[in-house]
Design an enzyme around this catalytic site. Structure first.
Site, PDB file in Angstrom:
ATOM      1  N   HIS A  45      -8.754 -25.430 -72.688  1.00  0.00           N
ATOM      2  CA  HIS A  45      -7.730 -26.027 -71.810  1.00  0.00           C
ATOM      3  C   HIS A  45      -7.276 -25.073 -70.577  1.00  0.00           C
ATOM      4  O   HIS A  45      -7.185 -25.689 -69.504  1.00  0.00           O
ATOM      5  CB  HIS A  45      -6.756 -26.550 -72.727  1.00  0.00           C
ATOM      6  CG  HIS A  45      -5.555 -27.241 -71.988  1.00  0.00           C
ATOM      7  ND1 HIS A  45      -5.779 -28.686 -71.249  1.00  0.00           N
ATOM      8  CD2 HIS A  45      -4.366 -27.092 -71.568  1.00  0.00           C
ATOM      9  CE1 HIS A  45      -4.549 -29.119 -70.712  1.00  0.00           C
ATOM     10  NE2 HIS A  45      -3.882 -28.225 -70.899  1.00  0.00           N
ATOM     11  N   ASP A  53      -4.403 -29.237 -66.548  1.00  0.00           N
ATOM     12  CA  ASP A  53      -3.005 -29.609 -67.184  1.00  0.00           C
ATOM     13  C   ASP A  53      -2.002 -30.391 -66.243  1.00  0.00           C
ATOM     14  O   ASP A  53      -2.501 -31.373 -65.366  1.00  0.00           O
ATOM     15  CB  ASP A  53      -2.426 -28.334 -67.809  1.00  0.00           C
ATOM     16  CG  ASP A  53      -1.236 -28.584 -68.688  1.00  0.00           C
ATOM     17  OD1 ASP A  53      -1.520 -28.939 -70.004  1.00  0.00           O
ATOM     18  OD2 ASP A  53      -0.198 -28.543 -68.596  1.00  0.00           O
ATOM     19  N   TYR A  57       8.027 -32.240 -67.439  1.00  0.00           N
ATOM     20  CA  TYR A  57       7.545 -33.330 -68.580  1.00  0.00           C
ATOM     21  C   TYR A  57       8.418 -34.604 -68.435  1.00  0.00           C
ATOM     22  O   TYR A  57       7.859 -35.774 -68.393  1.00  0.00           O
ATOM     23  CB  TYR A  57       7.570 -33.059 -69.806  1.00  0.00           C
ATOM     24  CG  TYR A  57       6.067 -32.018 -70.116  1.00  0.00           C
ATOM     25  CD1 TYR A  57       5.041 -32.802 -70.794  1.00  0.00           C
ATOM     26  CD2 TYR A  57       6.085 -30.871 -69.805  1.00  0.00           C
ATOM     27  CE1 TYR A  57       3.925 -31.999 -70.883  1.00  0.00           C
ATOM     28  CE2 TYR A  57       4.958 -29.981 -70.088  1.00  0.00           C
ATOM     29  CZ  TYR A  57       3.838 -30.677 -70.578  1.00  0.00           C
ATOM     30  OH  TYR A  57       2.886 -30.005 -70.851  1.00  0.00           O
TER      31      TYR A  57
END
Length: 414
Positions: free
Chosen positions: A390, A211, A338
């Site tokens: 994930h 990630d 982000y």
């Protein structure tokens, strides 16, 4: 504000400790001076836990979804069941005991105090490794692999597979400080990890990430700091732009389809956090149920489950992570990464560095080897697994551990 915890509340600091350099793969011992490394343990005030229970009891629910399944997000009955368990049965103190069983520290790097776990192996020639989490994960993702990595002979491994394990909380996550100004981007975090490794006295080391942690680890390989000898990724950053439209193999077509699906149906969280993290931060900071839904939905979408996330992770494991975000009030600060990373696409350029890659079947996009070879010309380990998603270390700790052992075995003494 009631229920909000300062770092002063959660840090139980002892005297500064000195961590000496170890003999690593035949290199001479050396000590690295720097700011104090302070022992840390988690101890959340009871008032914060009572405030959480009060908020959970006072939740106002929306009406149920108008389509079956998860197509509109978390189904009402699924979240109600999770929240009811959170309110009546979940035990944060049990998690505190679990994480406090590991050696934890904080140290100031580039103006921020960084929290990290540091567990040394008893095996003399253990290889230092930095494990970097992503969102909506945390250091919790790696707790189940610390024992097998540091003490392989007690976990179906060999002494020569041992690691010294370093697991930092990224800035704005968990018990690390929150940046108060822009600039804590992926490159800066990578440099901070290098400083952390040097400060711990290690001169030869490896790194791993998935990630956002894959971006940090990939960037470390691009920066090529002294002593870093190889990296491992469970999310390969090798998506071509533009995507090929003709002559694609079956594996490439599957990856293209997954990218399209993620872009149209699965990236709402990304757009919000990359553009308006402050706006979504108000809701996530004020409502534990809203925070739980925001994260729980990703555990369903990104794990290798049979329809419900509980088939991949236990409710306690998911709530440990969700509660960590709540008690540290880090939903907004975590989301800002982000925005800091906005503009970094899923391909940071050619990484001319030893790289190991593990492809888990329920990864968001399973990068095919043909794409990876163009970005990573020095792949030292490649494996496509039959279980896991994930959150690889969280979901499949035994498989993840074996992947790291296999990946780095060939570089330990080169």
């Amino acid at each position: 504000m009631s229920g909000s915890i300062s770092r002063r509340d959660v840090i139980q600091a002892g005297a500064a400790v000195t961590i000496t350099a170890a003999m690593v793969s035949g290199l001479a011992e050396r000590a690295v001076a720097g700011p104090a490394i302070i022992p840390f343990s988690v101890s959340v005030p009871e008032t914060a836990l009572r405030d959480l229970m009060r908020r959970l009891a006072a939740v106002r629910w929306p009406e149920a979804e108008t389509e079956k399944g998860w197509s509109q997000g978390v189904p009402l009955h699924q979240l109600q069941r999770l929240v009811d368990y959170w309110r009546t049965s979940y035990d944060w103190r049990r998690f505190e005991s679990q994480i406090n069983a590991f050696s934890q520290f904080r140290t100031e790097i580039d103006g921020l105090s960084i929290h990290f776990l540091h567990v040394r192996s008893r095996h003399e020639n253990a290889l230092p490794i930095v494990l970097t989490h992503g969102w909506p994960g945390s250091v919790i993702e790696f707790l189940k692999v610390i024992g097998p990595l540091t003490d392989p002979t007690a976990h179906d491994g060999r002494a020569e597979d041992a690691f010294h394990v370093i697991v930092p909380s990224m800035p704005g996550y968990g018990f690390s400080d929150k940046p108060s100004a822009p600039g804590w981007n992926i490159e800066r975090i990578a440099r901070a990890w290098t400083e952390l490794v040097y400060r711990l006295g290690y001169v030869r080391w490896v790194a791993q990430g998935g990630d956002l942690g894959a971006f940090v680890t990939n960037t470390l390989a691009l920066q090529k700091p002294s002593g870093l000898i190889a990296i491992h990724l469970n999310l390969a950053l090798a998506i071509p732009s533009p995507l090929p439209t003709e002559g694609a193999t079956l594996a490439e077509r599957e990856a293209i389809t997954a990218m399209a699906r993620h872009g149209t149906d699965g990236s709402g969280y990304f757009q919000e956090q990359a553009t308006r993290p402050q706006t979504i931060g108000y809701s996530l900071a004020d409502s534990p149920v809203g925070l739980a839904a925001w994260i729980y939905e990703k555990f369903q979408a990104w794990t290798d489950n049979t329809g419900a996330p509980e088939s991949a992770l236990t409710r306690d494991e998911m709530l440990n992570d969700i509660t960590l975000y709540w008690l540290t009030n880090t939903a907004a600060s975590a989301a800002r990464l982000y925005r800091e990373n906005n503009g970094h696409g899923p391909n940071q350029g050619v990484v001319a560095f030893p790289v190991g890659i593990s492809i888990f079947p329920r990864e968001i996009v399973r990068v095919p080897r043909s794409w990876a070879d163009k970005v990573y010309p020095n792949i030292i380990h490649w494996n496509e697994l039959n279980k896991g998603g994930h959150f690889a270390a969280f979901e499949q700790p035994a498989i993840f551990t074996q992947e790291l052992r296999d990946c780095f075995r060939g570089v330990r003494r080169t």
